[in-house]
Design an enzyme around this catalytic site. Structure first.
Site, PDB file in Angstrom:
ATOM      1  N   ASP A 273     -38.367   9.237  58.018  1.00 40.36           N
ATOM      2  CA  ASP A 273     -38.774   8.162  57.109  1.00 40.36           C
ATOM      3  C   ASP A 273     -38.718   6.799  57.794  1.00 40.36           C
ATOM      4  O   ASP A 273     -37.638   6.291  58.078  1.00 40.36           O
ATOM      5  CB  ASP A 273     -37.868   8.167  55.877  1.00 40.36           C
ATOM      6  CG  ASP A 273     -38.315   7.187  54.806  1.00 40.36           C
ATOM      7  OD1 ASP A 273     -39.433   6.643  54.935  1.00 40.36           O
ATOM      8  OD2 ASP A 273     -37.557   6.968  53.849  1.00 40.36           O
TER       9      ASP A 273
ATOM     10  N   ASP B 286     -47.013   2.628  57.653  1.00 42.88           N
ATOM     11  CA  ASP B 286     -46.150   3.648  57.080  1.00 42.88           C
ATOM     12  C   ASP B 286     -46.692   5.039  57.381  1.00 42.88           C
ATOM     13  O   ASP B 286     -47.770   5.415  56.912  1.00 42.88           O
ATOM     14  CB  ASP B 286     -46.054   3.435  55.566  1.00 42.88           C
ATOM     15  CG  ASP B 286     -45.139   4.441  54.888  1.00 42.88           C
ATOM     16  OD1 ASP B 286     -44.164   4.875  55.528  1.00 42.88           O
ATOM     17  OD2 ASP B 286     -45.395   4.794  53.725  1.00 42.88           O
TER      18      ASP B 286
END
Length: 402
Positions: A78, A282
């Site tokens: 992440d 992202d």
């Protein structure tokens, strides 16, 4: 910790190498699942970037081992959070996972952290304090969707790609609540820019990492490299993270262009509490999401340049779609980041959503934050250098680089 560099597989959630792989679902169904996760993930950005994103919406996994002797498990990679954690025995409230739960009592390299240590207060979006019975640092780390991990902030050896990273600070979770049960992983590897992320703890080897994402349709695993193994090359643009919460990688996207038509981006879009950037890069979001007016103008420029017959997306998710036969090249879209011109090819901007139906993989958002998703990053070597405060892009065939 002292380690020069290391690399390992970055496993797409939809890949046969993933423990989440469902062979009964088609390629297009896997894509729709990823798109839905992207929508949910974007909604969590609206929480004024005060909490890490939803763990269930992540697209990539890593195999790591923890402890001495090492215990292997698969965790979510992440770039939107900074705490690395796994479930630990004894469990007060743990969810079912696919791998044995780590027992720190069986590891010779495990140590707790005193609640008087400065590091006990280095995490963002956390409440921390003392376990009065033994003086250890206890943490409660929350995610934007309401998920929580709670346990002991600890020190342990972590093994990734054959490299042993000693004295790594991580969370030994005894209470894990929320959406973790749905995803089945054994924890999270925090790759954000915060003080206690895995990347920030690399120290002398260089606080940097890079990855090369293979095309979605290939189902190939990708590669992620850290420290001296990371490649930060090509064109680069400054990281402009919010100083109040720097786990996210904010960049400045100045304009997009198709041929001689240029579409500027609003400078105010997505500026969160003076951070300076207008878009988050992202790897956990599949699609690229931009302001509605920008997407409308981009779609118009592409329509003028494409002579293929238009059609309708069967799922009604995408707005600009074409009927194609075989391999088809679409016009390049040039993304001008601050100091870096990145040429996006068909594989970065269009995606096949059904047999013979290809759609623009850029959708409008009404929210404050724009997102540069992983389809747009496909076949680029993307490098993050936390010391130089820069993200780099280099065109690469990632099916061969991995």
């Amino acid at each position: 910790m002292t380690v020069d560099g290391f690399s390992t597989e970055l496993i797409p959630r939809h890949s046969p190498a993933s423990p989440f792989y469902n062979p009964s679902r088609s390629h297009y169904e896997h894509l729709q699942d990823a798109i839905e996760r992207s929508r949910k993930r974007l909604n969590h950005f609206e929480n004024k970037i005060e909490a890490p994103l939803s763990p269930g919406d992540i697209e990539y996994l890593m195999r790591i081992s923890i402890g001495t002797p090492p215990v292997e498990f698969v965790a979510i990679a992440d770039t939107g959070s900074d705490l690395t954690w796994t479930q630990c025995l004894p469990c007060t409230q743990c969810y079912k996972q696919n791998f044995p739960i780590f027992d720190p009592r069986r590891s010779s390299s495990y140590n707790t952290i005193s609640c008087k240590a400065d590091v006990c207060f280095d995490l963002q979006t956390i409440s921390s304090g003392c376990d009065r019975s033994n003086g250890t640092c206890e943490y409660l780390y929350g995610y934007a969707d309401g998920s929580r991990t709670q346990g002991t902030l600890s020190i342990e050896s972590i093994t990734i790609g054959g490299a042993v990273i000693r004295n790594n600070i991580f969370g030994c979770s005894h209470i894990s609540t929320g959406t973790f049960q749905k995803i089945g992983g054994s924890g999270i590897i925090g790759l954000g820019a915060g003080k206690l992320s895995l990347v920030s703890q690399l120290g002398e080897s260089g606080r940097k990492f890079s990855y090369c994402l293979a095309p979605y349709s290939s189902k190939s695993t990708s590669k992620i490299s850290f420290g001296s193994d990371a490649f930060v090359s090509g064109v680069s643009t400054p990281i402009q993270s919010d100083p109040a919460y720097d786990a996210f990688y904010f960049l400045t996207l100045e304009s997009l262009s198709v041929g001689n038509k240029t579409i500027p981006l609003p400078s105010s879009n997505g500026v969160i509490r003076g951070g300076g950037g207008n878009i988050v890069i992202d790897s956990g979001t599949t699609l690229t999401l931009l302001p509605q007016e920008t997407v409308l103008r981009l779609s118009s420029a592409l329509e003028d340049a494409i002579s293929l017959p238009k059609t309708v997306d069967p799922s009604r998710t995408f707005n600009l779609c074409y009927r194609v036969e075989g391999e088809t090249e679409f016009p390049n879209v040039t993304a001008d980041f601050k100091g870096a011109r990145v040429v996006l090819r068909s594989i970065n901007t269009f995606v096949e959503v059904a047999d013979g139906v290809v759609c623009l993989a850029i959708l409008p958002t009404q929210q404050e934050v724009s997102v540069f998703g992983n389809i747009a990053q496909t076949n680029f070597l993307v490098g993050y250098d936390l010391d130089a405060r820069a993200v780099s892009f280099k065109p690469t065939d990632c099916t061969k680089a991995n």
